[in-house]
Design a protein around this motif. Sequence first.
Motif, mmCIF file in Angstrom:
data_model
loop_
_atom_site.group_PDB
_atom_site.id
_atom_site.type_symbol
_atom_site.label_atom_id
_atom_site.label_comp_id
_atom_site.label_asym_id
_atom_site.label_seq_id
_atom_site.Cartn_x
_atom_site.Cartn_y
_atom_site.Cartn_z
ATOM 1 N N LEU A 241 0.836 -1.198 0.000
ATOM 2 C CA LEU A 241 0.000 0.000 0.000
ATOM 3 C C LEU A 241 0.873 1.251 0.000
ATOM 4 C CD1 LEU A 241 -2.778 -1.056 2.555
ATOM 5 C CD2 LEU A 241 -3.030 -0.774 0.078
ATOM 6 N N GLN A 242 1.966 1.196 0.742
ATOM 7 C CA GLN A 242 2.872 2.328 0.794
ATOM 8 C C GLN A 242 3.529 2.577 -0.561
ATOM 9 O OE1 GLN A 242 5.571 2.228 4.118
ATOM 10 N NE2 GLN A 242 7.033 3.632 3.162
ATOM 11 N N LEU A 243 3.788 1.487 -1.292
ATOM 12 C CA LEU A 243 4.449 1.597 -2.594
ATOM 13 C C LEU A 243 3.458 1.765 -3.743
ATOM 14 C CD1 LEU A 243 7.142 -1.194 -2.128
ATOM 15 C CD2 LEU A 243 7.555 1.276 -2.209
ATOM 16 N N GLY A 244 2.151 1.606 -3.449
ATOM 17 C CA GLY A 244 1.146 1.730 -4.493
ATOM 18 C C GLY A 244 1.116 0.544 -5.434
ATOM 19 N N LEU A 245 1.483 -0.635 -4.930
ATOM 20 C CA LEU A 245 1.489 -1.840 -5.759
ATOM 21 C C LEU A 245 0.114 -2.498 -5.720
ATOM 22 C CD1 LEU A 245 4.963 -3.342 -4.757
ATOM 23 C CD2 LEU A 245 4.375 -2.129 -6.860
ATOM 24 N N PRO A 246 -0.209 -3.328 -6.716
ATOM 25 C CA PRO A 246 -1.529 -3.975 -6.762
ATOM 26 C C PRO A 246 -1.678 -5.028 -5.666
ATOM 27 C CG PRO A 246 -0.124 -4.828 -8.499
ATOM 28 C CD PRO A 246 0.605 -3.664 -7.902
ATOM 29 N N SER A 247 -2.919 -5.470 -5.455
ATOM 30 C CA SER A 247 -3.213 -6.447 -4.405
ATOM 31 C C SER A 247 -2.545 -7.790 -4.651
ATOM 32 C CB SER A 247 -4.731 -6.641 -4.278
ATOM 33 O OG SER A 247 -5.278 -7.099 -5.512
ATOM 34 N N SER A 248 -2.082 -8.017 -5.882
ATOM 35 C CA SER A 248 -1.409 -9.282 -6.201
ATOM 36 C C SER A 248 -0.009 -9.360 -5.597
ATOM 37 C CB SER A 248 -1.322 -9.462 -7.723
ATOM 38 O OG SER A 248 -0.644 -8.369 -8.319
ATOM 39 N N ALA A 249 0.495 -8.243 -5.058
ATOM 40 C CA ALA A 249 1.840 -8.232 -4.458
ATOM 41 C C ALA A 249 1.756 -8.791 -3.043
ATOM 42 C CB ALA A 249 2.402 -6.815 -4.444
ATOM 43 N N THR A 250 1.625 -10.096 -2.947
ATOM 44 C CA THR A 250 1.481 -10.808 -1.680
ATOM 45 C C THR A 250 2.773 -11.554 -1.369
ATOM 46 O OG1 THR A 250 0.704 -12.810 -2.785
ATOM 47 C CG2 THR A 250 -0.963 -11.144 -2.187
ATOM 48 N N PRO A 251 2.891 -12.146 -0.165
ATOM 49 C CA PRO A 251 4.082 -12.950 0.118
ATOM 50 C C PRO A 251 4.306 -14.056 -0.905
ATOM 51 C CG PRO A 251 2.931 -12.491 2.158
ATOM 52 C CD PRO A 251 2.057 -11.970 1.051
ATOM 53 N N HIS A 252 3.222 -14.697 -1.354
ATOM 54 C CA HIS A 252 3.391 -15.785 -2.325
ATOM 55 C C HIS A 252 3.862 -15.262 -3.675
ATOM 56 C CE1 HIS A 252 3.078 -20.018 -3.016
ATOM 57 N NE2 HIS A 252 2.319 -19.859 -4.087
ATOM 58 N N ALA A 253 3.622 -13.983 -3.951
ATOM 59 C CA ALA A 253 4.079 -13.391 -5.208
ATOM 60 C C ALA A 253 5.603 -13.355 -5.272
ATOM 61 C CB ALA A 253 3.508 -11.986 -5.375
ATOM 62 N N PHE A 254 6.268 -13.354 -4.124
ATOM 63 C CA PHE A 254 7.729 -13.414 -4.134
ATOM 64 C C PHE A 254 8.197 -14.720 -4.772
ATOM 65 C CE2 PHE A 254 7.355 -10.268 -0.635
ATOM 66 C CZ PHE A 254 8.226 -9.313 -1.127
ATOM 67 N N ARG A 255 7.490 -15.794 -4.485
ATOM 68 C CA ARG A 255 7.836 -17.103 -5.066
ATOM 69 C C ARG A 255 7.595 -17.105 -6.574
ATOM 70 N NH1 ARG A 255 8.267 -22.804 -4.042
ATOM 71 N NH2 ARG A 255 6.649 -24.038 -5.051
ATOM 72 N N HIS A 256 6.451 -16.533 -6.989
ATOM 73 C CA HIS A 256 6.184 -16.403 -8.427
ATOM 74 C C HIS A 256 7.295 -15.595 -9.094
ATOM 75 C CE1 HIS A 256 2.393 -18.006 -7.373
ATOM 76 N NE2 HIS A 256 1.741 -16.882 -7.139
ATOM 77 N N SER A 257 7.667 -14.505 -8.433
ATOM 78 C CA SER A 257 8.666 -13.603 -9.002
ATOM 79 C C SER A 257 10.026 -14.283 -9.096
ATOM 80 C CB SER A 257 8.767 -12.335 -8.150
ATOM 81 O OG SER A 257 7.501 -11.719 -8.007
ATOM 82 N N PHE A 258 10.374 -15.062 -8.089
ATOM 83 C CA PHE A 258 11.617 -15.828 -8.099
ATOM 84 C C PHE A 258 11.710 -16.671 -9.372
ATOM 85 C CE2 PHE A 258 13.223 -20.152 -7.256
ATOM 86 C CZ PHE A 258 14.547 -19.896 -6.902
ATOM 87 N N ALA A 259 10.630 -17.416 -9.673
ATOM 88 C CA ALA A 259 10.627 -18.293 -10.838
ATOM 89 C C ALA A 259 10.671 -17.497 -12.139
ATOM 90 C CB ALA A 259 9.380 -19.183 -10.811
ATOM 91 N N THR A 260 9.849 -16.464 -12.203
ATOM 92 C CA THR A 260 9.763 -15.670 -13.427
ATOM 93 C C THR A 260 11.074 -14.964 -13.732
ATOM 94 O OG1 THR A 260 7.403 -15.323 -13.085
ATOM 95 C CG2 THR A 260 8.513 -13.808 -14.571
ATOM 96 N N HIS A 261 11.699 -14.388 -12.717
ATOM 97 C CA HIS A 261 12.938 -13.648 -12.945
ATOM 98 C C HIS A 261 14.090 -14.585 -13.296
ATOM 99 C CE1 HIS A 261 11.088 -10.297 -10.236
ATOM 100 N NE2 HIS A 261 10.496 -10.410 -11.418
ATOM 101 N N LEU A 262 14.080 -15.800 -12.749
ATOM 102 C CA LEU A 262 15.096 -16.780 -13.139
ATOM 103 C C LEU A 262 14.945 -17.149 -14.609
ATOM 104 C CD1 LEU A 262 15.494 -19.416 -10.262
ATOM 105 C CD2 LEU A 262 17.188 -17.800 -11.114
ATOM 106 N N LEU A 263 13.706 -17.385 -15.024
ATOM 107 C CA LEU A 263 13.467 -17.749 -16.421
ATOM 108 C C LEU A 263 13.815 -16.586 -17.341
ATOM 109 C CD1 LEU A 263 12.434 -19.963 -18.314
ATOM 110 C CD2 LEU A 263 10.165 -18.979 -18.112
ATOM 111 N N ALA A 264 13.500 -15.375 -16.898
ATOM 112 C CA ALA A 264 13.796 -14.197 -17.707
ATOM 113 C C ALA A 264 15.290 -14.001 -17.889
ATOM 114 C CB ALA A 264 13.183 -12.947 -17.055
#
Length: 307
Positions: A241-264
């Motif tokens: 909320l402080q950063l103005g990010l969407p509601s999808s930015a949850t703790p589990h999104a870190f795991r999604h991001s880990f996978a996506t950024h590795l593939l990228a």
Amino acid sequence: MSLAISPQARDALEGWIAAAAALRGNAPATLSAYRGDVVEFIAFMTAHRAEPQGLAALSRIEVRDMRAWLAGLRSGGVGSRSVARKLSAVKAFYRWLAEREGFEPTAVLTTRAPRFQKKLPRPMTEDAAREMIGTVETQADGWIAARDAAVVTLLYGCGLRMSEALGLTGASVPLAEALRIVGKGGKERVVPVLPVARTAVDRYVALCPFDLGAEDPLFRGARGGPLNARLVRKATERARLQLGLPSSATPHAFRHSFATHLLASGGDLRAIQDLLGHASLSTTQAYTSVDGAHLMRVYEDTHPKAR
């Protein structure tokens, strides 16, 4: 609803739950959901067929009965994804029951779940992930701030599930270059630990006021008990909320991001599957959302025929 289930059916259900717990290592919450889904199914059949659903009655379930059950779920407002989950539980129960009791479960096992659009995870950008970690640390003071930052750094830096990070014990520290994680279904995997994650955990350990015994939880609540995942979710919610990010930015999104950024970055999908502990490659593919242009660049840079 449990009153609508015969003692024989209830015993069979508990036998299946016990077998699933022993052989597949399902989490208690998963087993509870399975039990509830099958109880609802048997209760529906009791009312629908106007007879107690003992083992003999359950073995006589027909295609039309299954259609009536599915129609009842949909008319009751149950979404396609939830219907598919309930049907999966019922099928698993019937496979076990049919093998044990010696009847033909075709009517149940051939029932098709409604189609639904899989909801793809929404990873954060690399900048957003870094900003989230930094901002989480500002949501509290002292060792609690260091604790929350250490947890989310592990989620993003190692691709851990929340339960896996909170399941670490004092025996894990100081963190080695790799962690042996026991994930869903008791499946073990080894994940490398980035220096930044080791540093974050070391800082938390140095500030934590509680004795971190080898068998004790590594991450503690304010009173010294095991850290509740809800508190981490609250910290990340305040940060987003402080950063103005969407509601999808949850703790589990870190795991999604880990996978996506590795593939990228050109990571191998099979290797990422192992790091995440997925049994199926298709599950890993759902975790990764890299645009076609990037995949084309990776192809052109790495494929022998493209060079």
